[in-house]
Design an enzyme around this catalytic site. Structure first.
Site, PDB file in Angstrom:
ATOM      1  N   HIS A   1       0.849  -1.193   0.000  1.00  0.00           N
ATOM      2  CA  HIS A   1       0.000   0.000   0.000  1.00  0.00           C
ATOM      3  C   HIS A   1       0.875   1.231   0.000  1.00  0.00           C
ATOM      4  O   HIS A   1       1.997   1.206   0.510  1.00  0.00           O
ATOM      5  CB  HIS A   1      -0.947   0.008   1.203  1.00  0.00           C
ATOM      6  CG  HIS A   1      -0.265  -0.188   2.504  1.00  0.00           C
ATOM      7  ND1 HIS A   1       0.103  -1.441   2.969  1.00  0.00           N
ATOM      8  CD2 HIS A   1       0.159   0.681   3.439  1.00  0.00           C
ATOM      9  CE1 HIS A   1       0.693  -1.321   4.141  1.00  0.00           C
ATOM     10  NE2 HIS A   1       0.754  -0.035   4.447  1.00  0.00           N
TER      11      HIS A   1
ATOM     12  N   HIS B   1       0.816   5.256   1.202  1.00  0.00           N
ATOM     13  CA  HIS B   1       0.141   6.313   1.954  1.00  0.00           C
ATOM     14  C   HIS B   1       0.219   7.616   1.155  1.00  0.00           C
ATOM     15  O   HIS B   1       1.292   7.983   0.671  1.00  0.00           O
ATOM     16  CB  HIS B   1       0.841   6.565   3.294  1.00  0.00           C
ATOM     17  CG  HIS B   1       0.891   5.386   4.212  1.00  0.00           C
ATOM     18  ND1 HIS B   1       0.056   5.259   5.302  1.00  0.00           N
ATOM     19  CD2 HIS B   1       1.684   4.283   4.222  1.00  0.00           C
ATOM     20  CE1 HIS B   1       0.336   4.133   5.946  1.00  0.00           C
ATOM     21  NE2 HIS B   1       1.316   3.523   5.317  1.00  0.00           N
TER      22      HIS B   1
HETATM   23  P1  AMP Z   1       1.946   0.481   7.327  1.00  0.00           P
HETATM   24  O1  AMP Z   1       2.568   0.803   8.652  1.00  0.00           O
HETATM   25  O2  AMP Z   1       2.601   1.222   6.191  1.00  0.00           O
HETATM   26  O3  AMP Z   1       1.831  -1.006   7.075  1.00  0.00           O
HETATM   27  O4  AMP Z   1       0.494   1.095   7.399  1.00  0.00           O
HETATM   28  C1  AMP Z   1      -0.658   0.381   7.650  1.00  0.00           C
HETATM   29  C2  AMP Z   1      -1.761   1.406   7.724  1.00  0.00           C
HETATM   30  O5  AMP Z   1      -2.996   0.752   7.556  1.00  0.00           O
HETATM   31  C3  AMP Z   1      -1.828   2.172   9.047  1.00  0.00           C
HETATM   32  O6  AMP Z   1      -1.743   3.578   8.790  1.00  0.00           O
HETATM   33  C4  AMP Z   1      -3.197   1.776   9.618  1.00  0.00           C
HETATM   34  O7  AMP Z   1      -3.813   2.839  10.284  1.00  0.00           O
HETATM   35  C5  AMP Z   1      -3.948   1.372   8.366  1.00  0.00           C
HETATM   36  N1  AMP Z   1      -5.010   0.393   8.562  1.00  0.00           N
HETATM   37  C6  AMP Z   1      -4.922  -0.800   9.201  1.00  0.00           C
HETATM   38  N2  AMP Z   1      -6.103  -1.461   9.142  1.00  0.00           N
HETATM   39  C7  AMP Z   1      -6.946  -0.657   8.446  1.00  0.00           C
HETATM   40  C8  AMP Z   1      -8.309  -0.778   8.043  1.00  0.00           C
HETATM   41  N3  AMP Z   1      -9.041  -1.849   8.372  1.00  0.00           N
HETATM   42  N4  AMP Z   1      -8.848   0.229   7.320  1.00  0.00           N
HETATM   43  C9  AMP Z   1      -8.106   1.314   7.003  1.00  0.00           C
HETATM   44  N5  AMP Z   1      -6.814   1.490   7.350  1.00  0.00           N
HETATM   45  C10 AMP Z   1      -6.246   0.516   8.075  1.00  0.00           C
END
Ligand code: AMP
Ligand code: ZN
Length: 140
Positions: free
Chosen positions: A101, A103
């Site tokens: 993903h 951001h």
């Molecule tokens: P990372 O640290 O780059 O893996 O980021 C994962 C991101 O996913 C974090 O910013 C979380 O807040 C977000 N996240 C986790 N679960 C969900 C969800 N069910 N819906 C939306 N965002 C999520």
């Protein structure tokens, strides 16, 4: 391929609801559940790739165009003063969800905390040459 036990596979493919900003055949863009700033978005490919190492060129090629459109939307729609693109790979880099993903984080000129920081160190010219060569030689 989708992964049965992957929450982002389920969200990207609409099996779990989300605040969706955009969707096409390859991506879904959602709002982060725990946003760093107002309008913090996540670009999710609909197919499962653990991280950038697995991402096909076809997907990465379209990704940056979409990120640019979302950055423009944050500026126009949310009056963002800047945007950070952040993409974590591996635990060491802070990746918590093992489905690639990106951001897209709108930034506001309100003096809020920095999102991406590092401490600049002095560099050693000989080591820099070695590093550049190692990296260059390792490219496929
Ligand atoms: P990372 O640290 O780059 O893996 O980021 C994962 C991101 O996913 C974090 O910013 C979380 O807040 C977000 N996240 C986790 N679960 C969900 C969800 N069910 N819906 C939306 N965002 C999520
Ligand atoms: Zn997945």
């Amino acid at each position: 391929m989708k992964k049965d036990d992957c929450i982002f596979c389920k969200i990207a493919n609409g099996e779990i609801g989300s605040d969706t900003v955009y969707e096409d055949d390859m991506f879904r863009v959602i709002l982060d559940l725990n946003p760093g700033t107002k309008g913090h978005m996540l670009i999710l490919p609909k197919e499962h790739y653990d991280d950038i190492y697995e991402l096909p060129d076809e997907v990465s090629g379209r990704l940056m165009g979409l990120a640019r459109k979302l950055a423009c939307a944050a500026r126009k729609g949310l009056s963002a003063d800047g945007v950070n693109l952040v993409q974590n790979n591996g635990e060491a880099a802070g990746q918590t969800v093992k489905h690639f993903h990106m951001h897209v984080i709108p930034r506001y000129a309100d003096g809020s905390e920095p999102i991406v920081t590092w401490t600049p160190h002095d560099s050693d010219p000989a080591e820099q040459k070695e590093l550049a060569k190692s990296l260059s030689d390792s490219m496929e």
